[in-house]
Scaffold this active site. Structure first.
Site, PDB file in Angstrom:
ATOM      1  N   THR A  33       0.882  -1.185   0.000  1.00  0.00           N
ATOM      2  CA  THR A  33       0.000   0.000   0.000  1.00  0.00           C
ATOM      3  C   THR A  33       0.920   1.236   0.000  1.00  0.00           C
ATOM      4  OG1 THR A  33      -0.214  -0.151   2.414  1.00  0.00           O
ATOM      5  CG2 THR A  33      -1.975  -1.119   1.084  1.00  0.00           C
ATOM      6  N   THR A  82       1.083  -7.369  13.152  1.00  0.00           N
ATOM      7  CA  THR A  82       1.293  -5.948  12.785  1.00  0.00           C
ATOM      8  C   THR A  82       1.620  -5.727  11.316  1.00  0.00           C
ATOM      9  OG1 THR A  82       3.609  -5.986  13.502  1.00  0.00           O
ATOM     10  CG2 THR A  82       1.980  -5.200  15.074  1.00  0.00           C
TER      11      THR A  82
END
Lengths: 383, 383
Positions: free
Chosen positions: A141, A174
């Site tokens: 991303t 995470t």
């Protein structure tokens, strides 16, 4: 081959079209997973927590651009549909497909796009150096770099890819990670090794202290290489996850420097862990490193607020890089060679060392500096 | 008079020369204090934790520019010397003088400068509107505005000043505060009222999540107005501390917008408190507010990682300002009027509301947006 396709039998494919990407990875075997602890878990996380109880995967499908988080019942049904789409094109049972999503929270998935992308990339699934790169790129991303790791041991290999750049804080996973091995290992041992490795690698990477809704690490063991020593496997897995985790720290949103924090001689490993993560997550430490300002008081202040046991009267502290190791505090006394400490901050990798002089346990955490660019990236991520 | 000099008998004086300031406040009475929970507490904190056990103050002396933190035994002796200096010039017992410091950590105090500044300002001590302003300015570091509060009740008044802009996180005090009242109130009740007020005001202000080594709030009751109802006093004190706390949030380093987070219908006040503070401290929420980006998924994601009880399936969320209140999530369902939500983010004060639909408890926290300016300020604070 630099990661997952170094494992015999692993095939990958990926596509990235503007903000929207799709990755397919095919590999059959015993499997384990680690998930985010965020209570607002995304739909694919909720689904996979249930489905991974079987401890078996044939493939994973991952989209980037939309996190499918905070999407309620429709989100769950959309995540199930992603598994169905992958199952159709790969010829496997949907219940054995790992599903993950990453991107903007609180948007519904664009399933027609995912089906379309899947139809186009499934014929390209291959076991090749290109394939693992394409898959690693498809899941990015705000990441600027794709992330690979490969650990080779006598008799077996472990390879992984991951993504992660922002919303990074230590609490299981995470990030998204996909790790494969040809080792043969029981599901229970696989899950145990993953839990321990994640604790000492991904969970010690802090970019901004914001734990994602979508974190997951999938680990699949094909078994092709036969049985391997359990402890040796666990150590190799931790090494693989650490290599990946450090790449996330280095590629933290807006980062110009990677920060490694080493805490030694703590009473417990939990204390060392907490202090290392608090220091590497402190906005004041991060901005000081960015400004190459050897303001080491902020380091000890962060340790002091961590909640872990610390006696500032006996702490020693160093600021270092590959060539310089400047002591700034010697058992509670200011020992600042500030010009050397400043020089140690000038490169792309900085190491902060803290000796607590309380016990014998240690921990290392990784993060990055905080820059104007982080603010810029996150001030306009959805728009 | 807008703060401490509205209380009969309170005299103040201050000076600020470059980075180095000194403030004196004289007022005799029953006293209470709240201190930072940071284990690397500064020398004046260590000293005052001990001396405040008497519950009595005649004056305070505060320097800005050097925090006298991580300075070991010399730091303690320097803090004691500050009390001696104030005692000499004010003619009071050093043991009854409150001492506080704020500024760069891990530097020794410049005592000759402090003595010199004290000698020059002690003759100017007055009970006046100018005096309280001078004192409030003398304790500023990266603060852009001086901070005053005054709460008037039938029969008594409470006035306070404070400083705080960076290294602000909720854990007792989180800044320097000086609050005075003419109410007559027992030491025990005074300490109880302060603890409760600090919990709901200063401890709910988050600028960057870094708890300072030097936080302290001193509260002195002169008793001149006679006995007052305990509960009424506690409410008025909370109001005074909230007014001051909100000014710290508004003056957060680099801030362009103040953020107020209201969490309603939590199971416990601790849960509401934890969620409100986690949201207002989230770098991703703070940067989204700065970018006027109604990326409300980050709000619920922050609540989800707070550790407090939350069910994202039934949460409702609003983004609001004085004129607009845009609902973005209705009991777990996306209800985003994003253009209205974006409009609500355009002013200088933003309110985020979260209804957990789990219980009946609520909490409010205050903070500010995260901007490039914060990075700039903290990348070069010591140099």
């Amino acid at each position: 081959m630099q990661s997952i396709c170094a494992i015999e039998g692993v095939k990958a494919a990926g596509i990235k079209e503007g903000k929207y990407g799709l990755a397919l990875i095919e590999a059959e075997g015993t499997a384990a997973a680690a998930f985010t602890m965020n209570k607002a878990s995304a739909a694919p996380i909720i689904l996979m927590r249930e489905r991974m109880k079987k401890g078996y995967l044939t493939a994973t499908i991952t989209n980037s651009g939309c996190a499918n988080a905070l999407t309620g019942k429709q989100g769950i049904s959309d995540a199930m549909e992603m598994a169905v789409i992958a199952g159709e094109y790969l010829g496997v049972e949907p219940e054995t497909v790992g599903v993950a999503s990453t991107g903007v929270i609180s948007r519904y998935l664009n399933l027609p796009l995912i089906r379309d992308q899947c139809s186009r990339i499934s014929p390209t699934l291959t076991h090749s150096a290109d394939a693992e790169i394409t898959a690693a790129r498809a899941i990015m991303t705000t990441d600027l770099t794709e992330k690979h790791a490969l650990v080779e041991r006598d008799g077996f290999v472990i390879g992984g890819i991951c993504k992660g750049s922002g919303m990074i804080a230590p609490n299981m996973g995470t990030m998204l990670g996909y790790v494969y091995t040809d080792a043969e290992i029981s599901q229970q041992d696989l899950q145990g090794a993953l839990k321990s490795a994640v604790r000492r690698s991904f969970n010690r990477v802090v970019v901004d202290g914001d734990t994602s809704t979508n974190d997951v690490v999938f680990l699949t063991a094909t078994g092709a290489a036969g049985k391997v020593p359990k402890d040796e496997f666990a150590r190799a897995l931790e090494e693989c996850c650490t290599i990946l985790g450090k790449q996330i720290a280095k590629d933290g949103e807006g980062a110009t420097k990677m920060i490694e924090v080493v805490v030694r001689n703590a009473l417990t490993e939990d204390d060392a862990d907490l202090i290392a993560r608090t220091i590497v997550g402190s906005p004041l430490v991060k901005t000081a490193v960015y400004g190459e300002d050897p303001n080491w008081g902020r380091i000890v202040a962060a340790a002091g607020r961590s909640g872990a046991e610390i006696d500032p009267e006996i702490v020693s502290c160093w600021i270092a890089n590959r060539n310089i190791r400047a002591q700034v505090c010697d058992r509670g006394t200011i020992a600042a060679d500030l010009s050397q400490a400043k020089a140690a901050l000038s490169g792309g990798e900085v190491r902060i060392e803290l000796d607590l002089a309380l016990g014998k346990e240690h921990a290392t955490a990784w993060g990055c500096d905080l820059t104007e660019k982080y603010v810029e990236i996150n001030g306009k991520y959805t728009t």
